[in-house]
Design an enzyme around this catalytic site. Structure first.
Site, PDB file in Angstrom:
ATOM      1  N   GLU A 136       0.843  -1.139   0.000  1.00  0.00           N
ATOM      2  CA  GLU A 136       0.000   0.000   0.000  1.00  0.00           C
ATOM      3  C   GLU A 136       0.906   1.225   0.000  1.00  0.00           C
ATOM      4  O   GLU A 136       1.677   1.441   0.928  1.00  0.00           O
ATOM      5  CB  GLU A 136      -0.946  -0.036   1.217  1.00  0.00           C
ATOM      6  CG  GLU A 136      -0.220  -0.292   2.522  1.00  0.00           C
ATOM      7  CD  GLU A 136      -1.153  -0.328   3.720  1.00  0.00           C
ATOM      8  OE1 GLU A 136      -0.971  -1.191   4.598  1.00  0.00           O
ATOM      9  OE2 GLU A 136      -2.057   0.507   3.796  1.00  0.00           O
ATOM     10  N   HIS A 170      -2.576   3.867   0.560  1.00  0.00           N
ATOM     11  CA  HIS A 170      -2.978   4.198   1.932  1.00  0.00           C
ATOM     12  C   HIS A 170      -3.185   5.710   1.963  1.00  0.00           C
ATOM     13  O   HIS A 170      -2.231   6.467   1.810  1.00  0.00           O
ATOM     14  CB  HIS A 170      -1.887   3.773   2.921  1.00  0.00           C
ATOM     15  CG  HIS A 170      -2.246   4.052   4.352  1.00  0.00           C
ATOM     16  ND1 HIS A 170      -2.179   3.077   5.325  1.00  0.00           N
ATOM     17  CD2 HIS A 170      -2.693   5.162   4.971  1.00  0.00           C
ATOM     18  CE1 HIS A 170      -2.559   3.604   6.493  1.00  0.00           C
ATOM     19  NE2 HIS A 170      -2.876   4.863   6.301  1.00  0.00           N
ATOM     20  N   ASP A 289      -6.795  -5.984   6.087  1.00  0.00           N
ATOM     21  CA  ASP A 289      -5.664  -5.292   6.726  1.00  0.00           C
ATOM     22  C   ASP A 289      -5.217  -6.068   7.973  1.00  0.00           C
ATOM     23  O   ASP A 289      -4.892  -5.477   9.003  1.00  0.00           O
ATOM     24  CB  ASP A 289      -6.023  -3.839   7.068  1.00  0.00           C
ATOM     25  CG  ASP A 289      -4.784  -2.976   7.288  1.00  0.00           C
ATOM     26  OD1 ASP A 289      -3.662  -3.470   7.063  1.00  0.00           O
ATOM     27  OD2 ASP A 289      -4.951  -1.817   7.699  1.00  0.00           O
TER      28      ASP A 289
HETATM   29 ZN   LIG Z   1      -2.184  -2.414   5.730  1.00  0.00          ZN
END
Ligand SMILES: [Zn+2]
Length: 420
Positions: A136, A170, A289
């Site tokens: 990410e 992210h 996640d």
């Molecule tokens: Zn992550």
């Protein structure tokens, strides 16, 4: 050939599903073959493709390993995992990819490895390997506190476009964090600090840069309705995590720093609005996640505890529980866990229960809900933020025709790189 009999598919059709080797051979009625299981009254779904896990190896094997993480995945109905690059060494060079791939070879389920982008990024050697995607990737704010500089982010987007790989981002802009919250020491201070505005603004920036570069942008773990809406407005896809869908700031009284993650838990109103976007199709993907830490590490002050919670084993059980309660359809569960990640990231053989597809299958009994308990999970992480919630765990998980979970134990599997 083995047949799963009288299974109810996500769309409600009742069918036999016949497996030949690694593939689904046929979906039909009264199929010939040896009965593997009578699935009357049960739901057969494509295995979950979790495009966002942190299995911690190499570098942090006291938190998780590919062996323990993938066993947890199998027991939770996840048949493909995609690991993120913040290991040690970070996955930013071809050599680091090779080092991680040697550990991933121990995976029970199929896998992919995302390449990261840091100042040490070496795209030549990295793109020489069978990469899943970039991710990410963290676009820096002006403070330089987190992420990579704008010119490197732009270069990464341009290179990803050339290589035809997705950039997973992210999105949090530290410029918009609320410094006043720094004076507090309760667990909710983390949520007050990392504001919803920081997410929305970062999504807008990332999508704008990505669109200029003709890159395909996928926003990781959107935690707010504003973040989802900004991603969709810019033509990007987005994912939501189980913790942002099933937990809110109201749970932090109980969770304390065990509920600290990035982005943080949001208000109950925002959680509901995010769930609404899951149920109506605006959220494309659910990814966990999964980011385990030990109890000792998490048991620290709100400013010192590491961010992240485990989730790979409980995601599908929570979603099936919600579907069995009528809070979203089984078709949506299928789409966000399997069909959509397969489409977004280009996995043509995965994500569907159809003749010719990989036999990645999960069987659940929606009438059989159990209480989620950390000590029953298979991760090296022996706690869960979902302790005590109801979940419908799989009775069977199959990866390319091999039963890796039979409801009681995880068998040895032979996970493969989905890009190899
Ligand atoms: Zn992550």
């Amino acid at each position: 050939m083995q047949v799963i009999r009288n299974a109810t598919l996500a769309d409600g059709r009742v069918r036999d599903v016949r497996v030949d080797g690694e593939r689904v051979d046929a979906v039909g009625e009264d199929l010939d073959g040896e009965t593997l299981v009578d699935a009357t009254g049960k739901r057969l779904l494509p295995g979950m493709i979790d495009v966002h896990v942190h299995f911690r190896q190499p570098g942090f094997s006291h938190k998780e390993t590919w062996a323990s993480g993938s066993r947890s995945a199998a027991a939770g109905g996840v048949t493909t995992v995609v690991d993120q690059p913040n290991t040690d060494p970070p996955t930013v060079t071809g050599a680091a990819f090779d080092e991680k791939a040697a550990f991933a070879a121990e995976s029970v389920v199929d896998w992919g490895i995302n390449g990261g982008v840091t100042a040490d990024w070496d795209p030549e050697s990295l793109f020489d390997r069978p990469l899943f995607a970039l991710g990410e990737v963290f676009l820096a704010d002006s403070t330089g506190e987190m992420g990579i500089e704008a010119d490197l982010f732009e270069a990464a987007c341009e290179r990803a476009a050339d290589e035809d790989v997705v950039v997973t981002v992210h999105a949090e802009d530290a410029d918009l964090f609320a410094d006043a919250a720094r004076d507090r020491d309760d667990a909710d201070a983390w949520s007050a600090y990392r504001t919803p505005e920081a997410e929305e603004t970062a999504v807008e920036r990332a999508v704008a840069v990505g669109n200029d570069a003709d890159a395909t942008i996928h926003i990781a773990h959107t935690s707010t309705p504003e973040g989802v809406d900004a991603a969709k407005a810019g033509g990007a896809t987005c994912e939501a995590t189980p913790h942002h869908l099933f937990l809110s700031r109201e749970d932090l009284d109980d969770l304390g720093t065990f509920g600290r993650m990035n982005p943080p838990l949001r208000s109950e109103a925002r959680r509901e609005a995010l769930f609404e976007r899951l149920a109506d199709g605006r959220v494309d993907v659910v990814a966990t996640d999964h980011a385990p830490h030990t109890r000792e590490e998490k048991d620290a002050s709100v400013w010192d505890a590491p961010s992240g919670v485990p989730g790979v084993e409980t995601a599908l059980p929570l979603l099936v529980q919600a579907a069995s309660e009528g809070r979203l359809s089984f078709e949506r569960v299928r789409d966000v866990t399997a069909a959509n990640p397969a489409a977004v990231f280009g996995l043509p053989r995965k994500g569907r229960v159809e003749a010719g597809a990989d036999a990645d299958l999960v069987l659940v009994d929606p009438d059989h809900s159990t209480e989620i308990r950390g000590d029953r999970l298979h991760s090296a992480c022996d706690w869960t933020p979902f302790e005590g919630l109801g979940g419908v765990f799989p009775e069977l998980t199959m990866v390319r025709g091999t039963v890796v979970w039979d409801g009681e134990s995880v068998a040895d599997g032979d996970g493969e790189n989905v890009r190899a």
